[in-house]
Design a protein around this motif. Structure first.
Motif, PDB file in Angstrom:
ATOM      1  N   ALA A  31       4.767   4.618   7.594  1.00  0.00           N
ATOM      2  CA  ALA A  31       3.431   4.729   8.163  1.00  0.00           C
ATOM      3  C   ALA A  31       2.321   4.416   7.165  1.00  0.00           C
ATOM      4  O   ALA A  31       1.156   4.355   7.550  1.00  0.00           O
ATOM      5  CB  ALA A  31       3.215   6.130   8.738  1.00  0.00           C
ATOM      6  N   TYR A  32       2.677   4.227   5.905  1.00  0.00           N
ATOM      7  CA  TYR A  32       1.656   4.110   4.881  1.00  0.00           C
ATOM      8  C   TYR A  32       1.879   2.926   3.958  1.00  0.00           C
ATOM      9  O   TYR A  32       3.013   2.577   3.626  1.00  0.00           O
ATOM     10  CB  TYR A  32       1.602   5.392   4.045  1.00  0.00           C
ATOM     11  CG  TYR A  32       1.270   6.592   4.876  1.00  0.00           C
ATOM     12  CD1 TYR A  32      -0.052   6.877   5.207  1.00  0.00           C
ATOM     13  CD2 TYR A  32       2.278   7.422   5.356  1.00  0.00           C
ATOM     14  CE1 TYR A  32      -0.355   7.965   5.999  1.00  0.00           C
ATOM     15  CE2 TYR A  32       1.977   8.515   6.152  1.00  0.00           C
ATOM     16  CZ  TYR A  32       0.652   8.784   6.467  1.00  0.00           C
ATOM     17  OH  TYR A  32       0.348   9.863   7.254  1.00  0.00           O
ATOM     18  N   SER A  52       1.607  -3.486   2.504  1.00  0.00           N
ATOM     19  CA  SER A  52       1.279  -2.871   3.778  1.00  0.00           C
ATOM     20  C   SER A  52       2.468  -2.103   4.340  1.00  0.00           C
ATOM     21  O   SER A  52       3.579  -2.161   3.821  1.00  0.00           O
ATOM     22  CB  SER A  52       0.830  -3.932   4.780  1.00  0.00           C
ATOM     23  OG  SER A  52       1.888  -4.830   5.075  1.00  0.00           O
ATOM     24  N   ARG A  53       2.212  -1.384   5.422  1.00  0.00           N
ATOM     25  CA  ARG A  53       3.245  -0.550   6.045  1.00  0.00           C
ATOM     26  C   ARG A  53       4.525  -1.303   6.359  1.00  0.00           C
ATOM     27  O   ARG A  53       5.624  -0.804   6.128  1.00  0.00           O
ATOM     28  CB  ARG A  53       2.704   0.076   7.330  1.00  0.00           C
ATOM     29  CG  ARG A  53       1.518   0.996   7.142  1.00  0.00           C
ATOM     30  CD  ARG A  53       0.941   1.385   8.493  1.00  0.00           C
ATOM     31  NE  ARG A  53      -0.260   2.189   8.377  1.00  0.00           N
ATOM     32  CZ  ARG A  53      -1.485   1.696   8.254  1.00  0.00           C
ATOM     33  NH1 ARG A  53      -1.671   0.385   8.236  1.00  0.00           N
ATOM     34  NH2 ARG A  53      -2.519   2.517   8.158  1.00  0.00           N
ATOM     35  N   THR A  98       0.746   6.447  -3.034  1.00  0.00           N
ATOM     36  CA  THR A  98       0.381   6.278  -1.638  1.00  0.00           C
ATOM     37  C   THR A  98      -0.832   7.148  -1.355  1.00  0.00           C
ATOM     38  O   THR A  98      -1.129   8.083  -2.101  1.00  0.00           O
ATOM     39  CB  THR A  98       1.546   6.615  -0.696  1.00  0.00           C
ATOM     40  OG1 THR A  98       1.248   6.166   0.627  1.00  0.00           O
ATOM     41  CG2 THR A  98       1.831   8.113  -0.672  1.00  0.00           C
ATOM     42  N   LYS A  99      -1.529   6.836  -0.303  1.00  0.00           N
ATOM     43  CA  LYS A  99      -2.761   7.539   0.037  1.00  0.00           C
ATOM     44  C   LYS A  99      -2.767   7.940   1.504  1.00  0.00           C
ATOM     45  O   LYS A  99      -2.610   7.096   2.377  1.00  0.00           O
ATOM     46  CB  LYS A  99      -3.978   6.647  -0.221  1.00  0.00           C
ATOM     47  CG  LYS A  99      -4.064   6.072  -1.618  1.00  0.00           C
ATOM     48  CD  LYS A  99      -5.200   5.056  -1.710  1.00  0.00           C
ATOM     49  CE  LYS A  99      -5.184   4.308  -3.028  1.00  0.00           C
ATOM     50  NZ  LYS A  99      -5.637   5.154  -4.156  1.00  0.00           N
ATOM     51  N   PHE A 100      -2.940   9.218   1.750  1.00  0.00           N
ATOM     52  CA  PHE A 100      -3.263   9.693   3.092  1.00  0.00           C
ATOM     53  C   PHE A 100      -4.037  11.002   2.950  1.00  0.00           C
ATOM     54  O   PHE A 100      -3.481  12.080   2.888  1.00  0.00           O
ATOM     55  CB  PHE A 100      -2.033   9.813   4.006  1.00  0.00           C
ATOM     56  CG  PHE A 100      -0.840  10.531   3.440  1.00  0.00           C
ATOM     57  CD1 PHE A 100       0.081   9.857   2.662  1.00  0.00           C
ATOM     58  CD2 PHE A 100      -0.626  11.866   3.722  1.00  0.00           C
ATOM     59  CE1 PHE A 100       1.192  10.506   2.161  1.00  0.00           C
ATOM     60  CE2 PHE A 100       0.491  12.526   3.231  1.00  0.00           C
ATOM     61  CZ  PHE A 100       1.396  11.842   2.451  1.00  0.00           C
TER      62      PHE A 100
END
Length: 115
Positions: A31-32, A52-53, A98-100
């Motif tokens: 998803a990330y 990208s994902r 990763t970033k969320f």
């Protein structure tokens, strides 16, 4: 919990190659977007490569474009950085990211390019 574990760093001669791997867990990896950063002593971490994902889109810092390749495996939950034609100025700690909502980092793996 989110966990990113890098491996593959080491000592290599100029012109040589290394392949770094990051094993991800604790989140829905597919998803990330995933990123590789590097950090020189006394400097801020800088983005080296991003993917990208789906892995269909990649981006690179100008300093590594044409030499490094980022890839991912959404089944194995890994992201790879293939580094070719290494230069002494590539010597740094390399981090998976990763970033969320915030940045998540691995522990880093040292890459040293030297004769």
């Amino acid at each position: 919990q989110v966990q990113l574990v890098e491996s593959g760093g080491g000592l290599v001669q100029p012109g040589g190659s290394l392949s770094l791997s990051c094993a991800a867990s604790g989140f829905i990896f597919s998803a990330y977007a995933m990123n590789w950063y590097r950090q020189f002593p006394g400097k801020e971490r800088e983005l080296v490569a991003t993917i990208s994902r789906t892995g269909r889109t990649t981006g690179y810092a100008d300093s590594v474009k044409g030499r490094f390749t980022i890839s991912r495996d959404n089944v194995k939950n890994t992201v790879n950085l293939q580094m070719n034609s290494l230069k002494p100025e590539d010597t740094a700690m390399y981090y998976c990211n990763t970033k969320f909502g915030r940045d998540y980092w691995g522990q880093g793996t040292q890459v040293t390019v030297s004769s």
